[in-house]
Motif scaffolding. Structure first.
Motif, PDB file in Angstrom:
ATOM      1  N   SER A  89      12.978  64.652  27.072  1.00 27.10           N
ATOM      2  CA  SER A  89      12.254  65.635  26.377  1.00 27.10           C
ATOM      3  C   SER A  89      10.769  65.466  27.675  1.00 27.10           C
ATOM      4  N   SER A  90      10.788  66.839  27.553  1.00 24.84           N
ATOM      5  CA  SER A  90       9.344  66.778  28.784  1.00 24.84           C
ATOM      6  C   SER A  90       8.365  65.657  28.426  1.00 24.84           C
ATOM      7  N   ASN A  91       8.223  65.223  27.587  1.00 23.00           N
ATOM      8  CA  ASN A  91       7.021  64.568  26.759  1.00 23.00           C
ATOM      9  C   ASN A  91       7.775  63.491  25.988  1.00 23.00           C
TER      10      ASN A  91
END
Length: 400
Positions: A336-338
């Motif tokens: 995930s980018s986060n």
């Protein structure tokens, strides 16, 4: 833990003083939970505690500021009774404990690398097993960073609370691939069938690298040996050998493309012989499964134990100084980018700098974007959170 712990015990006390009673997270049905606290300095655990509300729990924390805090996964009629038989067991959460210390070929001496691997394992456990194959719902699950070497998944589905140890063991055995005829599942369009196909390619690729003598061959052999050693602990696994020499022997056999082609055409064939074929399939299972943590004092899998204690979310871990932290499911995804970053987001202290003397060899640590790879005997000045981490792990001591 190295000496000088009193300094960090004081900081733990300041942390618990700073939080408000109403902001404390408590497990469902608080009154039915048993609590356990580990004091500083090696004193015996304080067990069989019970709290009627957040205020009384907060009062205890402020007065004791413990090294580590736990609550029962079980619900009891009278959790403060001293004898387990008299507590009145009412049910228990279903807990999955993933600990980097149990991963074959992985060591916490490179702490950030270990955390990355175990986070991926936790995501895989949910994404490949618990949700799609067991039908567990996100609304009944809580995902937490343990504060040290791993992650916990708490499942509180009312339909599962009364599962006994045998039923819980069946879940664990399935995840481990125990009792599964993996050669037969390859022909099915099942979860294990799909994982087995991927595991075959992954295992063959590792064996190819070993037989070709590439750089890192020894580490690969150690990784596969760790998988075999872990799997050999199961009474359902019968291997003639789990030695490193046997792995090298298998690697040489797997270098024969004719054998590999026959294996892929008909998985039931013992193409690597009576000794090495079972080793190959256990390696495939090990590559395809998830290593679920064990409780060190009993060697019983945490999931199976219906009377276990688990670290309390919001508490500080006395072996790292990091906070046991809840996170949403989507942030468990390592791609995930986060994605959740425990080595930044679980840091509770951000003071000045501290000079420490390194007591361990070949360790790597990273806390709040500060990374150290010191040598034994080095004296280094680091941020307080890093000093606390190194000292509580026993990797360093405060310079006098």
């Amino acid at each position: 833990m190295a000496g000088g712990w009193s300094r960090f015990a004081l900081r733990f006390s300041e942390y618990y003083d700073s939080i408000l009673p109403e902001s404390i997270w408590t497990p469902p049905r608080l009154r039915n939970r048993e609590w356990m606290f580990i004091p500083w300095g090696g004193a015996p655990p304080d067990r069989h505690r019970a709290f009627p509300d957040k205020k009384s729990l907060h009062s205890y924390l402020r007065s004791r500021a413990p090294h580590s805090c736990f609550h029962s996964t079980a619900y009891y009629q009278d959790p403060s009774e001293l004898k387990m038989a008299e507590k009145g067991w009412l049910g228990a959460d279903l807990i999955f404990d993933l600990d980097g210390d149990h991963l074959p070929g992985v060591t916490d001496n490179d702490f950030p690398a270990m955390i990355e691997v175990i986070q991926g394992q936790a995501w895989r456990l949910w994404n490949e097993f618990l949700e799609p194959e067991f039908g567990f719902k996100e609304k009944h699950a809580q995902f937490t960073f343990s504060g040290h070497r791993g992650f916990h998944i708490h499942v509180r589905d009312p339909n599962l609370l009364h599962l006994d140890s045998n039923a819980r063991r069946e879940i664990v055995n399935y995840i481990r691939g125990e009792g599964i005829d993996i050669q037969s599942t390859i022909l099915d369009n099942s979860g294990w069938g799909r994982r087995a196909l991927q595991g075959i390619d992954s295992t063959l690729e590792k064996l190819s690298r070993i037989s070709s003598g590439v750089s890192g061959k020894g580490a690969l052999i150690n990784e596969l040996h760790g998988i075999l050693s872990t799997r050999a602990n199961s009474p359902q696994v019968n291997l003639k050998s789990t030695s490193r020499a046997s792995i090298e022997e298998l690697a040489d056999l797997a270098a024969n493309q004719d054998k590999v082609s026959r294996l892929k055409s008909d998985p039931s064939l013992s193409v690597f012989g009576p000794k090495c074929t079972p080793i190959f399939w256990e390696l495939v299972k090990g590559d395809s499964s998830v290593v679920i943590g064990t409780a060190g004092e009993t060697d019983e899998v945490v999931t199976v134990d219906t009377k276990r204690v688990i670290r309390w979310v919001g508490s500080l871990h006395g072996k790292s100084g990091l906070r046991v932290t809840e996170l949403p499911l989507e942030r468990l995804d390592p791609d995930s980018s986060n994605k959740f970053d425990p080595l930044t987001e679980a840091v509770a202290f951000r003071g000045g700098t501290v000079k420490v003397r390194v007591l361990a060899e070949e360790v790597t640590a990273e806390i709040s974007d500060e990374r150290v790879e010191p040598m034994l005997g080095d004296e280094i000045e680091v941020q307080e959170s890093m000093a606390m981490f190194l000292c509580l792990k026993g990797w360093a001591e405060i310079c006098k």
